[in-house]
Design an enzyme around this catalytic site. Sequence first.
Site, PDB file in Angstrom:
ATOM      1  N   ARG A  50      42.927  -7.496   9.365  1.00  0.00           N
ATOM      2  CA  ARG A  50      42.517  -6.711   8.079  1.00  0.00           C
ATOM      3  C   ARG A  50      43.758  -5.720   7.617  1.00  0.00           C
ATOM      4  O   ARG A  50      44.054  -5.359   6.385  1.00  0.00           O
ATOM      5  CB  ARG A  50      41.110  -5.529   8.077  1.00  0.00           C
ATOM      6  CG  ARG A  50      40.997  -4.657   6.942  1.00  0.00           C
ATOM      7  CD  ARG A  50      39.513  -4.295   6.625  1.00  0.00           C
ATOM      8  NE  ARG A  50      38.894  -3.868   7.963  1.00  0.00           N
ATOM      9  CZ  ARG A  50      38.807  -3.061   8.750  1.00  0.00           C
ATOM     10  NH1 ARG A  50      39.785  -1.902   8.018  1.00  0.00           N
ATOM     11  NH2 ARG A  50      38.258  -2.627   9.710  1.00  0.00           N
ATOM     12  N   ASP A 174      48.210  -5.881 -16.251  1.00  0.00           N
ATOM     13  CA  ASP A 174      47.668  -7.372 -15.768  1.00  0.00           C
ATOM     14  C   ASP A 174      48.435  -8.271 -16.228  1.00  0.00           C
ATOM     15  O   ASP A 174      48.477  -8.761 -17.107  1.00  0.00           O
ATOM     16  CB  ASP A 174      46.120  -7.385 -16.128  1.00  0.00           C
ATOM     17  CG  ASP A 174      45.376  -8.561 -15.402  1.00  0.00           C
ATOM     18  OD1 ASP A 174      46.303  -9.652 -15.271  1.00  0.00           O
ATOM     19  OD2 ASP A 174      44.240  -8.590 -15.469  1.00  0.00           O
ATOM     20  N   LYS A 199      44.869 -17.917 -10.631  1.00  0.00           N
ATOM     21  CA  LYS A 199      45.276 -18.651 -12.110  1.00  0.00           C
ATOM     22  C   LYS A 199      46.740 -19.224 -11.862  1.00  0.00           C
ATOM     23  O   LYS A 199      46.624 -20.134 -11.069  1.00  0.00           O
ATOM     24  CB  LYS A 199      45.355 -17.689 -13.331  1.00  0.00           C
ATOM     25  CG  LYS A 199      44.039 -16.667 -13.269  1.00  0.00           C
ATOM     26  CD  LYS A 199      42.790 -17.587 -13.393  1.00  0.00           C
ATOM     27  CE  LYS A 199      41.310 -16.844 -13.330  1.00  0.00           C
ATOM     28  NZ  LYS A 199      41.313 -15.369 -14.078  1.00  0.00           N
TER      29      LYS A 199
END
Length: 382
Positions: A50, A174, A199
């Site tokens: 993690r 973004d 994407k």
Amino acid sequence: MHPHHFATKAIHAGQQPDPVTGAIITPIYQTSTFVQSSPGVFKGEYDYSRAANPTRTAFQDNIAALEGGRHGLAYASGVAATGAVVHLLSAGDHIVVCDDVYGGTNRLFNRVFKQLGLEISMVDMTNERAYRDAFRDNTKLVWIETPTNPTLKVIDLEMACGIAREKGATSAVDNTFATPYLQNPLALGAHIVCHSTTKYIGGHSDAIGGVLITDDDELHTRLKFLQLSEGAVPGIFECFLLLRSTKTLHVRMDRHCANAEKVAHHLEAHPAIERVIYPGLESHPQHALATRQMKAGGGMVTVFLKDGLAAAKRMLERVQIFALAESLGGVESLIEHPAIMTHASVPPEQRAQLGISDALVRLSVGIEDADDLIADLDEALR
Ligand SMILES: *Cc1c(COP(=O)(O)O)cnc(C)c1O
């Protein structure tokens, strides 16, 4: 390494042959923990996956290099990356958000973070006056997205990030639609760049992920603490897939852009189409800015059909190569109806104000043969 060009960095940044075997590709280190030689003594930065994992580190370093930043952090999704940025703030802080953001970003800000005591203002950032007026004494963060989704407005990043700095606010961009190949917000003054790697960066419609990149050491330290503390990290196999994908990002983007430009030009002259929005078209309201700020127009094309919802539905049901699906940025062409699909979570009044009408159809132009794509659209519109 020397400051190489994009294509060279895409293939080499963050990756050395495996020190044990010489494997040219970074292995999938599918492990949750790492053996220590003495309590608290472990190899490099690795004690628990993690916190850090070598496959993730290689991907993070690679994508950071592509954005021209020093630090990259990967997340389980684009919205997890967005959430991590907002967790830098405290209750009572104010955020200025671009009015035309991704539907899931809108939902996260207005239906999750507002409840936690953050103040949110949504503003049209193509209007500099309105943007300036949106700042308050407690504005701590500006959230920018350009080109916007689905109306493909182009926001002047130098202006927007410059004003944020002047007001003492952190600016986050973004950059999902443009990708680091077409536009680098850090070079234009942004503090943080965010991507949904689901994407174009992933590019093959097979992995969900997000990433944050910054050049600011202090912001990176705080974000890394949050990444460890909140644990919204990607799986190790996803990191491998993404690292494989960034190697071809520039090649795919060149073809996405060339195909989208052909499709946009063709549809602009089509009798069934009312209007085409594409940053690479001269008819785009911010075409000059897009040309200055982006290397090319991108792979997304938005159209308004003359005959509204009925015509849009008919077109979406009749396409054969374009797939009717949410998401974007994969090698295969997708088509969708934002008002019913991706932007259904945006309240109807706000949709109307943003121009997301029932006649609007969004295309994610893939890297198939452009003539086949155009023939498919023509057939569906007949
Ligand atoms: C898809 C998308 C997101 C959210 O990313 P997920 O990976 O789906 O969580 C954020 N911003 C933009 C512009 C997107 O297209």
